[in-house]
Design a protein around this motif. Structure first.
Motif, mmCIF file in Angstrom:
data_model
loop_
_atom_site.group_PDB
_atom_site.id
_atom_site.type_symbol
_atom_site.label_atom_id
_atom_site.label_comp_id
_atom_site.label_asym_id
_atom_site.label_seq_id
_atom_site.Cartn_x
_atom_site.Cartn_y
_atom_site.Cartn_z
ATOM 1 N N SER A 1 -1.781 -2.462 -22.359
ATOM 2 C CA SER A 1 -1.825 -3.569 -21.401
ATOM 3 C C SER A 1 -1.473 -3.127 -19.985
ATOM 4 O O SER A 1 -1.682 -3.875 -19.034
ATOM 5 N N LYS A 2 -0.938 -1.928 -19.864
ATOM 6 C CA LYS A 2 -0.593 -1.383 -18.549
ATOM 7 C C LYS A 2 -1.380 -0.118 -18.208
ATOM 8 O O LYS A 2 -1.607 0.176 -17.033
ATOM 9 N N ASP A 3 -1.756 0.627 -19.225
ATOM 10 C CA ASP A 3 -2.503 1.871 -18.994
ATOM 11 C C ASP A 3 -3.984 1.563 -18.914
ATOM 12 O O ASP A 3 -4.777 1.907 -19.786
ATOM 13 N N CYS A 4 -4.356 0.867 -17.844
ATOM 14 C CA CYS A 4 -5.739 0.434 -17.650
ATOM 15 C C CYS A 4 -5.956 0.178 -16.169
ATOM 16 O O CYS A 4 -5.060 0.399 -15.357
ATOM 17 N N GLU A 5 -7.167 -0.276 -15.803
ATOM 18 C CA GLU A 5 -7.418 -0.550 -14.396
ATOM 19 C C GLU A 5 -6.557 -1.712 -13.919
ATOM 20 O O GLU A 5 -6.156 -2.582 -14.691
ATOM 21 N N TRP A 6 -6.298 -1.749 -12.611
ATOM 22 C CA TRP A 6 -5.376 -2.722 -12.022
ATOM 23 C C TRP A 6 -5.748 -4.159 -12.373
ATOM 24 O O TRP A 6 -4.904 -4.951 -12.790
ATOM 25 N N GLY B 1 -6.673 -16.025 -9.178
ATOM 26 C CA GLY B 1 -7.263 -14.697 -9.046
ATOM 27 C C GLY B 1 -6.455 -13.723 -8.226
ATOM 28 O O GLY B 1 -6.903 -12.597 -7.975
ATOM 29 N N ALA B 2 -5.252 -14.100 -7.804
ATOM 30 C CA ALA B 2 -4.432 -13.226 -6.958
ATOM 31 C C ALA B 2 -3.966 -12.002 -7.730
ATOM 32 O O ALA B 2 -3.636 -12.088 -8.911
ATOM 33 N N GLN B 3 -3.921 -10.867 -7.056
ATOM 34 C CA GLN B 3 -3.578 -9.597 -7.687
ATOM 35 C C GLN B 3 -2.300 -8.969 -7.148
ATOM 36 O O GLN B 3 -1.698 -8.134 -7.812
ATOM 37 N N MET B 4 -1.912 -9.351 -5.934
ATOM 38 C CA MET B 4 -0.719 -8.769 -5.314
ATOM 39 C C MET B 4 -0.304 -9.651 -4.144
ATOM 40 O O MET B 4 -0.948 -10.661 -3.847
ATOM 41 N N ASN B 5 0.763 -9.281 -3.463
ATOM 42 C CA ASN B 5 1.224 -10.024 -2.299
ATOM 43 C C ASN B 5 0.147 -10.079 -1.222
ATOM 44 O O ASN B 5 -0.538 -9.085 -0.941
ATOM 45 N N GLU B 6 -0.023 -11.258 -0.630
ATOM 46 C CA GLU B 6 -0.975 -11.397 0.463
ATOM 47 C C GLU B 6 -0.357 -10.852 1.745
ATOM 48 O O GLU B 6 0.713 -11.289 2.177
ATOM 49 N N ARG C 1 -0.381 0.635 -3.172
ATOM 50 C CA ARG C 1 -1.464 1.429 -2.567
ATOM 51 C C ARG C 1 -2.064 2.434 -3.539
ATOM 52 O O ARG C 1 -3.224 2.815 -3.416
ATOM 53 N N GLY C 2 -1.301 2.867 -4.523
ATOM 54 C CA GLY C 2 -1.826 3.819 -5.499
ATOM 55 C C GLY C 2 -2.501 3.166 -6.692
ATOM 56 O O GLY C 2 -2.930 3.855 -7.617
ATOM 57 N N TYR C 3 -2.595 1.842 -6.703
ATOM 58 C CA TYR C 3 -3.229 1.069 -7.788
ATOM 59 C C TYR C 3 -2.593 1.357 -9.143
ATOM 60 O O TYR C 3 -3.268 1.284 -10.173
ATOM 61 N N ASP C 4 -1.312 1.693 -9.176
ATOM 62 C CA ASP C 4 -0.639 1.927 -10.448
ATOM 63 C C ASP C 4 -0.215 0.583 -11.023
ATOM 64 O O ASP C 4 0.615 -0.116 -10.438
ATOM 65 N N SER D 1 -2.693 -5.862 0.951
ATOM 66 C CA SER D 1 -3.777 -6.473 0.172
ATOM 67 C C SER D 1 -5.093 -6.432 0.946
ATOM 68 O O SER D 1 -6.167 -6.233 0.353
ATOM 69 N N SER D 2 -5.025 -6.596 2.252
ATOM 70 C CA SER D 2 -6.241 -6.537 3.075
ATOM 71 C C SER D 2 -6.836 -5.137 3.063
ATOM 72 O O SER D 2 -8.052 -4.962 2.943
ATOM 73 N N VAL D 3 -5.979 -4.134 3.173
ATOM 74 C CA VAL D 3 -6.450 -2.750 3.167
ATOM 75 C C VAL D 3 -7.072 -2.386 1.821
ATOM 76 O O VAL D 3 -8.120 -1.730 1.748
ATOM 77 N N LEU D 4 -6.436 -2.839 0.732
ATOM 78 C CA LEU D 4 -6.900 -2.474 -0.608
ATOM 79 C C LEU D 4 -8.047 -3.348 -1.103
ATOM 80 O O LEU D 4 -8.698 -3.017 -2.093
ATOM 81 N N GLY D 5 -8.271 -4.466 -0.438
ATOM 82 C CA GLY D 5 -9.329 -5.370 -0.875
ATOM 83 C C GLY D 5 -8.990 -6.153 -2.114
ATOM 84 O O GLY D 5 -9.880 -6.567 -2.866
ATOM 85 N N LEU D 6 -7.693 -6.379 -2.350
ATOM 86 C CA LEU D 6 -7.249 -7.163 -3.496
ATOM 87 C C LEU D 6 -6.905 -8.578 -3.042
ATOM 88 O O LEU D 6 -6.326 -8.772 -1.961
ATOM 89 N N ARG D 7 -7.243 -9.558 -3.863
ATOM 90 C CA ARG D 7 -6.965 -10.937 -3.499
ATOM 91 C C ARG D 7 -5.457 -11.156 -3.419
ATOM 92 O O ARG D 7 -4.715 -10.797 -4.329
#
Length: 443
Positions: free
Chosen positions: A312-317, A187-192, A268-271, A196-202
């Protein structure tokens, strides 16, 4: 076969020289060479001549995902980027886990004629990590596969990884590992880290990569076989590979252009264009992989070119696919990150982008020095040129470039594949190919 005289090129960034290309080889290197009757002449004054680039890690998607890329479009992009050979990864549909599929991929490359396509075979059947694929059959096939990888998936079963290393040793193959402990990255979404803590992403911890590399270098040492680490991305991974090499382990490693330049701050921009596997890391990691590439701990720059359809890229993170394009920007990014900063010379860049990947992949006729008698695979680069990355203007079918809008140095002026120009004046040469062994021609 064509004859071309390239005049005034700075070979590997050194003194100017002329190169006579005839019948697919470099016939002569010197100064003041005269053009034979009927020869084309390319004025390369101020340009740097490098051996044709070799990408050890390219996703061409075909067969099965032609909505993302084809061998034709991917190798056109390769030529535009200065590549004369690419290793096509196995995560196609069907998976390249049999002799039939790898031979099909090789034939598609021959028909396209833009760059040599060397298939990578899957380590396990269907990339499922359950049983070894037909490694011997792929090695004995017309494609003569020597690199095997489940890239996109980690061979996380230690017993299976050991067996694969033992198997390929018989024919001097190499296992290219996607180092990712799946239980640590579920379920990881980005570097820990902080971002990731600020954005709330696993988060995806560095140790998930490092633990697999540590295990595998010990296995390779035990077996006495060759291991290659795909897309190394953390400072800790650099240290493990450095330790293993000092110990005499037969390990090589690659880093991508995006891990040499970009950091997780961009997320940080969720792009979703910045969503990639392994994830963008911290500035400290970027500095460590640059140092590792400079001192030879990391052997190769490999693009991990991973085109995706727009949807596949032009969607939510969270729903976005992982991956970035890279073939047409790689040389410029490496110049910016490594050469212009003084970390690499042009000769060292040639080693990391051509000589070493060809050697690791056991690819003959590529990654040769620009000397008389060598295959005429070369690229001419204008190091003083500046250009702004525009994905819409690229040859790849993918538009997911993380460098879009950036101004980068260095422009590929010409690419020659076995003496035949595929790119001149920065543009693809639209004429029938005469690549030896080609079964068709380019449109």
């Amino acid at each position: 076969m064509s004859t071309t005289l390239v005049t005034g090129a700075r070979v590997l960034g050194g003194e100017s020289a002329d190169l006579l290309l005839r019948d697919g080889t470099i016939a002569e290197v010197g100064t003041g060479l005269s053009a034979p009757d009927g020869a084309d002449v390319v004025d390369a004054t101020g340009l740097i001549a490098l051996p044709g680039l070799v990408d050890l890690h390219t996703h061409l998607r075909e067969p099965g995902r032609e909505d993302a890329e084809t061998v034709e479009s991917g190798t056109r992009a390769a030529a535009r980027g200065g590549y004369t050979a690419v290793f096509a990864m196995a995560n196609t549909y069907p998976v390249a886990d049999t002799a039939g599929v790898v031979e099909q991929v090789q034939r598609l490359g021959e028909q396209a004629g833009w760059a040599q396509v060397q298939p990578v075979g899957a380590v396990t059947t269907g990339l499922a990590g359950q049983q070894l694929a037909e490694l011997g059959a792929m090695a004995d096939s017309a494609a003569a596969v020597r690199v095997f990888s489940d890239d996109g998936h980690c061979v996380d079963d230690a017993v299976l990884m050991r067996r694969a290393l033992e198997y390929v040793r018989a024919f001097d193959g190499v296992i290219a590992q996607h180092a990712q402990e799946p239980r640590l990255t579920e379920g990881a979404q980005m570097n820990e880290g902080v971002v990731s803590s600020v954005l709330g992403l696993r988060g995806w911890p560095s140790v998930a990569e490092e633990a697999i590399i540590a295990r595998d270098v010990l296995l390779a040492d035990h077996v006495g076989s060759r291991l290659h680490v795909c897309h190394l991305s953390t400072a800790g991974s650099v240290e493990i590979v450095r330790w293993a090499k000092a110990r005499g382990v037969r390990v090589t490693a690659e880093v991508t252009p995006h891990h040499l330049l970009l950091t997780d701050e961009l997320v940080r921009g969720y792009d979703p264009v910045y969503k990639v596997n392994p994830p963008l890391r911290t500035q400290a990691d970027v500095e460590a992989v640059r140092e590792g590439l400079a001192d030879g701990t990391i052997d190769v720059v490999a693009t991990d070119h991973a085109p995706h359809p727009v949807e596949s890229k032009d969607c939510e993170w969270a729903a976005a696919a992982m991956g970035m394009t890279g073939l047409e920007t790689a040389l410029s990014v490496v110049q910016h990150a490594m050469v212009d900063t003084g970390l690499l010379t042009w000769a060292e860049l040639a080693d990391r982008t051509s000589f070493a990947p060809a050697r690791i992949g056991r690819l003959t006729g590529q990654g040769e020095p620009l000397t008389a008698g060598s295959a005429a695979n070369l690229v001419l680069l204008d190091p003083a040129a500046r250009w702004t990355v525009d994905p819409a203007a690229m040859a790849t079918a993918g538009r997911n470039s993380p460098f879009r809008g950036l101004e980068l140095p260095g422009r590929v002026v010409a690419t020659f594949l076995r003496g035949r120009p595929t790119v001149l004046d920065g543009q693809l040469v639209e004429r029938p190919g005469d690549q030896p062994g080609a079964e068709g021609s380019r449109p």
